[in-house]
Write an enzyme that holds these catalytic residues in place. Structure first.
Site, PDB file in Angstrom:
ATOM      1  N   HIS A   1      23.280  60.301 105.105  1.00 18.81           N
ATOM      2  CA  HIS A   1      22.397  59.868 104.029  1.00 18.81           C
ATOM      3  C   HIS A   1      22.297  58.345 104.075  1.00 18.81           C
ATOM      4  O   HIS A   1      22.919  57.632 103.279  1.00 18.81           O
ATOM      5  CB  HIS A   1      22.922  60.347 102.673  1.00 18.81           C
ATOM      6  CG  HIS A   1      21.898  60.325 101.578  1.00 18.81           C
ATOM      7  ND1 HIS A   1      21.523  61.446 100.882  1.00 18.81           N
ATOM      8  CD2 HIS A   1      21.147  59.307 101.060  1.00 18.81           C
ATOM      9  CE1 HIS A   1      20.606  61.121  99.973  1.00 18.81           C
ATOM     10  NE2 HIS A   1      20.376  59.823 100.064  1.00 18.81           N
TER      11      HIS A   1
ATOM     12  N   GLU B   1      16.179  62.606 104.610  1.00 13.06           N
ATOM     13  CA  GLU B   1      15.017  61.735 104.646  1.00 13.06           C
ATOM     14  C   GLU B   1      14.992  60.798 105.858  1.00 13.06           C
ATOM     15  O   GLU B   1      14.967  59.570 105.725  1.00 13.06           O
ATOM     16  CB  GLU B   1      14.919  60.917 103.350  1.00 13.06           C
ATOM     17  CG  GLU B   1      14.748  61.801 102.125  1.00 13.06           C
ATOM     18  CD  GLU B   1      14.606  61.018 100.826  1.00 13.06           C
ATOM     19  OE1 GLU B   1      14.115  61.604  99.843  1.00 13.06           O
ATOM     20  OE2 GLU B   1      14.978  59.828 100.791  1.00 13.06           O
TER      21      GLU B   1
ATOM     22  N   TYR C   1       9.137  64.400  94.738  1.00 20.74           N
ATOM     23  CA  TYR C   1       9.163  63.662  93.487  1.00 20.74           C
ATOM     24  C   TYR C   1       7.781  63.391  92.912  1.00 20.74           C
ATOM     25  O   TYR C   1       7.570  63.490  91.715  1.00 20.74           O
ATOM     26  CB  TYR C   1       9.855  62.304  93.692  1.00 20.74           C
ATOM     27  CG  TYR C   1      11.344  62.371  93.893  1.00 20.74           C
ATOM     28  CD1 TYR C   1      12.216  62.268  92.813  1.00 20.74           C
ATOM     29  CD2 TYR C   1      11.891  62.511  95.164  1.00 20.74           C
ATOM     30  CE1 TYR C   1      13.598  62.291  92.990  1.00 20.74           C
ATOM     31  CE2 TYR C   1      13.264  62.547  95.361  1.00 20.74           C
ATOM     32  CZ  TYR C   1      14.117  62.439  94.272  1.00 20.74           C
ATOM     33  OH  TYR C   1      15.475  62.480  94.461  1.00 20.74           O
TER      34      TYR C   1
ATOM     35  N   ASN D   1      12.539  67.157  99.752  1.00 25.19           N
ATOM     36  CA  ASN D   1      12.760  66.297  98.596  1.00 25.19           C
ATOM     37  C   ASN D   1      11.398  65.932  98.028  1.00 25.19           C
ATOM     38  O   ASN D   1      10.601  65.280  98.715  1.00 25.19           O
ATOM     39  CB  ASN D   1      13.508  65.024  99.003  1.00 25.19           C
ATOM     40  CG  ASN D   1      14.903  65.317  99.537  1.00 25.19           C
ATOM     41  OD1 ASN D   1      15.404  66.435  99.439  1.00 25.19           O
ATOM     42  ND2 ASN D   1      15.536  64.310 100.110  1.00 25.19           N
TER      43      ASN D   1
ATOM     44  N   GLU E   1      15.727  67.912  96.544  1.00 31.19           N
ATOM     45  CA  GLU E   1      15.795  66.820  95.564  1.00 31.19           C
ATOM     46  C   GLU E   1      14.565  66.869  94.684  1.00 31.19           C
ATOM     47  O   GLU E   1      13.457  67.096  95.156  1.00 31.19           O
ATOM     48  CB  GLU E   1      15.841  65.435  96.231  1.00 31.19           C
ATOM     49  CG  GLU E   1      17.184  65.021  96.755  1.00 31.19           C
ATOM     50  CD  GLU E   1      17.171  63.574  97.277  1.00 31.19           C
ATOM     51  OE1 GLU E   1      16.352  62.761  96.789  1.00 31.19           O
ATOM     52  OE2 GLU E   1      17.968  63.272  98.177  1.00 31.19           O
TER      53      GLU E   1
ATOM     54  N   ARG F   1      25.218  69.650  96.413  1.00 27.60           N
ATOM     55  CA  ARG F   1      24.819  69.027  97.677  1.00 27.60           C
ATOM     56  C   ARG F   1      25.362  67.607  97.692  1.00 27.60           C
ATOM     57  O   ARG F   1      24.958  66.755  96.900  1.00 27.60           O
ATOM     58  CB  ARG F   1      23.288  68.995  97.781  1.00 27.60           C
ATOM     59  CG  ARG F   1      22.767  68.636  99.149  1.00 27.60           C
ATOM     60  CD  ARG F   1      21.364  68.078  99.089  1.00 27.60           C
ATOM     61  NE  ARG F   1      21.373  66.696  99.536  1.00 27.60           N
ATOM     62  CZ  ARG F   1      20.365  65.846  99.380  1.00 27.60           C
ATOM     63  NH1 ARG F   1      19.282  66.216  98.733  1.00 27.60           N
ATOM     64  NH2 ARG F   1      20.455  64.629  99.847  1.00 27.60           N
TER      65      ARG F   1
END
Length: 526
Positions: A162, A208, A350, A348, A433, A118
């Site tokens: 991005h 995002e 985390y 994504n 992600e 990606r």
């Protein structure tokens, strides 16, 4: 079954077994075949047929050549020149030079058994002015990258944005604050579909967008650095309205690009298109109704801000009620365009935080973050948020990554994917992600022995598998990141890569985590 303590001791044994880093040449770092990593019982066979494993990067963070070969400046090229903004006043002018070293990086992916890559396409490398004249040198670079990926058996996943809006459009009409950006972005996307879509079958419109809107326009922490005077050190902005305007135009730009793809290219090219959304899991601090409502407000203002319109055609009711007239409205025609505008959603994921109701009157300062009316907490009754385990040696080793915001909370992955399944009709999800960072000044020998990252990946993938086993429609996982790189405000003081980059020579050295993935993915692709 191994306990976490045994895993920790195993890692120490591996460290003792590995030869010193000086024994390795660039991109040839490897561990003896006799060394077996603990995958926690995970393998390719643990996941559904066709499940895709990949790595991810972004153009601005890895490409370099920011001022060469015809590329125009992005808002980040301007932002990084503000003294004191980036750690050590670093820039991405060179980054890790993937522009020239892409073959080496793709070779590493192939050797590690990854299925997909990606990457993002720099808008200003294709259109230096955002619109109009094409920079064919930029087009040629992405053609080379895509062709080489395919030659090596790596499937390209192309993200169109991005964080890197062309600076020309910021100057021309204030960028994302203008409705004009919708057509210009759709035209850029259209060009990419037409030019690369014969080979690229997986498209993402934005990475995002919540971060773009919130950090760019609420607190000014990211480019273009706009906020109210009482919020941060910004030269201009309005934190009460601009985040919502920017987000609205991002959603419309996404939907317009999807409309172009579906009407002009999808039937022939047979690809798919989606959007990438960040989603921190927000867990109520207590079982109280107030804290549960606070956590739900946080989820609505975070992932719901973008996913709710795309799935249901409107903003979450909580946002409509709290933000009121400051929240833009979709016209009937726009609702038709926005609703259903994704074939998949990238998530994504985390970290996780506790949320609580601050029990405060309406704040005097009106801004996006204050609209949540929710407080953040990072421990409960003195116990830091993190893995639900008892061995102290493991807990202390895993509680937090280098970045202050990144707590290691594997169970948050399961809750995020379950939430998406239950609240948004179980859409096709790509976990786009996931990863953790070490300090940028870590030495090569120490950087290679990233046992903490191995445990992070193992624990999060275990929770992902749990969600999949319970019916979540997750079809892929992309580790962030392939390479240590330019980490936005942190510059080169943070390392998220599974490949260590020597920032002086730009030589690449796969870390232990890279070989952990190689073992995990060694089975036959099915």
């Amino acid at each position: 079954m191994r306990t976490p303590l045994l895993c920790f001791l195993h890692s120490l044994l591996v460290i003792l077994y590995v030869a010193p880093a000086s024994a390795y040449s660039e991109a040839e770092t490897s561990w003896p075949e006799t060394v077996r990593f603990d995958t926690g019982g995970l393998s390719r066979e643990s996941f559904p047929k066709g499940f895709v494993f990949g790595t991810a990067t972004s153009a601005y963070q890895v490409e370099g050549m920011a001022k060469k070969d015809g590329r125009g400046p992005s808002i980040w090229d301007v932002f990084v020149t503000i003294p004191g903004t980036i750690a050590n006043n670093a820039t991405a002018d060179v980054a890790v030079d993937q522009y020239h070293r892409y073959k080496q990086d793709v070779d590493i992916m192939a050797k590690l058994n990854f299925d997909a890559y990606r990457f993002s396409i720099s808008w200003s490398r294709i259109f230096p002015d955002g619109v109009g004249k094409v920079n064919w040198k930029g087009v040629a670079y992405y053609n080379r990258l895509i062709d080489y990926l395919l030659a090596k058996g790596i499937t390209p996943y192309a993200n169109l944005y991005h964080y890197d809006l062309p600076e020309a459009l910021e100057k021309k009409y204030m960028g994302l604050l203008s409705y004009k950006v919708v057509k210009d972005y759709a035209d850029f996307a259209d060009f990419c579909f037409k030019t690369f879509g014969d080979r690229v079958k997986n498209w993402m419109t934005f990475n995002e967008p919540r971060v773009v809107a919130a950090l760019g326009y609420d607190d000014g922490f990211f480019a273009p650095g706009r906020c109210s005077k009482l919020v941060g050190n910004c030269t201009a902005g309005n934190s009460a309205t601009e985040p919502y305007i920017a987000a609205h135009n991002l959603i419309l730009s996404h939907a317009a690009a999807v409309q172009r793809y579906r009407e002009k290219y999808q039937a022939k090219q047979k690809g798919k298109i989606g959007i990438l959304l960040d989603f921190v899991w927000y867990e109520p601090l207590t079982r109280s109704k107030a804290d549960n409502l606070a956590a739900q407000r946080a989820r609505d203002f975070h992932v719901g801000w973008f996913l709710h319109p795309i799935v249901y055609g409107e903003y979450p009711k909580t946002m409509q009620y709290i933000v009121g007239k400051r929240l833009p409205k979709f016209s009937k025609a726009e609702v038709m365009m926005v609703k259903g505008s994704m074939d998949f959603v990238g998530i994504n994921q985390y970290t996780t935080y506790y949320m609580y109701d601050p029990h405060q009157p309406k704040p005097k300062l009106t801004r996006y973050q204050m609209d949540w009316n929710a407080g953040f907490a990072y421990n409960r009754k003195g116990v830091p948020i993190g893995p639900k385990i008892h061995e102290e040696v493991y807990k202390l080793a895993h509680m937090q990554a280098y970045s202050y915001w990144l707590y290691d909370v594997p169970w948050g992955m399961y809750k995020v994917l379950t939430y998406i399944k239950e609240h948004y009709g179980n859409p096709t999800v790509i976990l786009s992600e996931n990863g953790m960072d070490d300090p940028g000044n870590v030495t090569l020998p120490k950087g290679l022995h990233d046992t903490k990252r191995i445990n992070f990946y193992k624990d999060y993938l275990t929770q992902l598998k749990k969600a999949v086993d319970e019916g979540a429609n997750v079809v892929g996982y992309f580790a962030w990141s392939l390479l240590d790189n330019f980490e936005w405000r942190l510059g080169y003081t943070s390392r998220f890569g599974m490949v260590y980059v020597d920032y002086k020579t730009l030589n690449r050295y796969p870390k232990m985590s890279a070989y952990w993935f190689k073992q995990l993915l060694s089975g036959k692709k099915h």
